[in-house]
Design an enzyme around this catalytic site. Sequence first.
Site, PDB file in Angstrom:
ATOM      1  CE1 TYR A 115       8.072  -4.577   6.329  1.00 60.26           C
ATOM      2  CE2 TYR A 115       8.381  -2.317   5.559  1.00 60.26           C
ATOM      3  CZ  TYR A 115       8.744  -3.652   5.546  1.00 60.26           C
ATOM      4  OH  TYR A 115       9.781  -4.062   4.743  1.00 60.26           O
ATOM      5  CE1 TYR A 119       8.279  -6.299   2.764  1.00 59.97           C
ATOM      6  CE2 TYR A 119       9.565  -8.327   2.725  1.00 59.97           C
ATOM      7  CZ  TYR A 119       9.323  -7.079   3.251  1.00 59.97           C
ATOM      8  OH  TYR A 119      10.140  -6.596   4.241  1.00 59.97           O
ATOM      9  CG  HIS A 121      12.198 -13.078   9.161  1.00 64.14           C
ATOM     10  ND1 HIS A 121      12.124 -11.791   9.617  1.00 64.14           N
ATOM     11  CD2 HIS A 121      12.917 -13.754  10.091  1.00 64.14           C
ATOM     12  CE1 HIS A 121      12.781 -11.687  10.768  1.00 64.14           C
ATOM     13  NE2 HIS A 121      13.277 -12.855  11.072  1.00 64.14           N
ATOM     14  CE  LYS A 155      10.213  -6.113  -3.622  1.00 70.95           C
ATOM     15  NZ  LYS A 155      10.736  -7.371  -3.198  1.00 70.95           N
ATOM     16  N   PRO A 186      12.710   3.219   0.409  1.00 68.95           N
ATOM     17  CG  PRO A 186      13.487   3.825   2.529  1.00 68.95           C
ATOM     18  CD  PRO A 186      13.113   4.395   1.193  1.00 68.95           C
TER      19      PRO A 186
HETATM   20  C1  DHB Z   1      15.082  -2.884   6.178  1.00 64.38           C
HETATM   21  C2  DHB Z   1      14.966  -1.856   5.291  1.00 64.38           C
HETATM   22  C3  DHB Z   1      13.821  -1.701   4.577  1.00 64.38           C
HETATM   23  O1  DHB Z   1      13.710  -0.705   3.699  1.00 64.38           O
HETATM   24  C4  DHB Z   1      12.746  -2.568   4.732  1.00 64.38           C
HETATM   25  O2  DHB Z   1      11.614  -2.373   4.024  1.00 64.38           O
HETATM   26  C5  DHB Z   1      12.856  -3.607   5.612  1.00 64.38           C
HETATM   27  C6  DHB Z   1      14.036  -3.769   6.341  1.00 64.38           C
HETATM   28  C7  DHB Z   1      16.323  -3.050   6.953  1.00 64.38           C
HETATM   29  O3  DHB Z   1      17.201  -2.203   6.855  1.00 64.38           O
HETATM   30  O4  DHB Z   1      16.426  -4.026   7.702  1.00 64.38           O
END
Ligand code: DHB
Length: 382
Positions: free
Chosen positions: A193, A376, A72, A288, A284
């Site tokens: 997001y 990111y 991506h 990271k 999450p």
């Molecule tokens: C996923 C988890 C995340 O914390 C994130 O920021 C993006 C994707 C995932 O589980 O796909």
Amino acid sequence: MRTQVGIVGAGPAGLTLARLLEVAGIESVVLESRSRDYCEHRIRAGVLEQRTVDLLREAGVGERMEREGILHGGIHLQFAGERHHVPMQELTGRAITIYGQTEVVKDLIAARVESGLPLHFETAVESVDAERGIVRHADGELECDFIAGCDGFHGVCRAAIPSEIVRTFEREYPFGWLGILAQVAPSMDELVYAHNPRGFALLSLRSPELSRYYVQVGHDEDIAEWPDERIWQELRARTGLEGWTLEEGPVLEKGVTGMRSFVAEPMQHGRLFLAGDAAHIVPPTGAKGLNLAIADVRVLAEALVRRYESGGDDLLKSYTQQCLRRVWRAEHFSWWMTSMLHRLPGDDPFDLQLQLSQLRYVTTSETAARSLAENYVGLDVV
Ligand code: DHB
């Protein structure tokens, strides 16, 4: 029993370290309290930084990842009824790879098993002696030159560093994520997001047939209160856009993830070196956790190779310092993404306007977008 490096925990940190040591000709024994089946099926995050991908490939465990991983070049940020694209690859030259942590773990276990090297499941470690390099487990003792504590936040290794030496830094967030794995093609081309007055939502995926979706919920949310239809309804409400539909499918798995920031320092004491969640946790948002764990063991493997090849322990001595610079950058980024996107209990219209202003800024200023993007995709050295 004796070995050069005793590795406690067969998650991504422990297994990757074992592989890197194997490639360098350093012996190790991996001890894991859970079963192989458990390790291969717990569902975790799924975003790999380019650097993580490169390391796994160089370690010879990237074949399936290269075949099945999905590249991506950006993410979407959605707020105030609009979806904005952040072209991370254009801004930084780097992309991310969608490939589940669960799959990384399966590949690493398969490689270890194929090499015929020691990997003991269902062998709970009771305690470790950091000074003497001893790992005490259910079936006896393992004597080691060095111990890698890769046993996660709730593991026993961190406790082996005397409490008068350890400093901890912590933040708990008064919410969690309810995540589902659904058997349906993802409805979006790249991750979304979404900031919404009802709470945060995230649209992610695992494969062309599997979607991974999350909604912000209370921190001690009872999953029984969330029948599938309620989850879909909430996802639709938080991510809906005119002319776009969230496709639904059977929910294969669901669970609630807590949100916490945590750092312990130092990450080393005596012969013990902590790596991954045993030393630090990030919320999450921004994915990271796994990438940090892999970054830790890259540093640790290099330090151990130096030690065994030339006897020099300079890199072992600077392990904490080297890791913590990256860890704190990721701590800040994860906290910042979390704060920008979630509803906080007790937040007021002022808080909401600050979030929206920040979101508008990172989606309209190239400089601000690049700052988000470089964090990111993963910064090199900080
Ligand atoms: C996923 C988890 C995340 O914390 C994130 O920021 C993006 C994707 C995932 O589980 O796909």
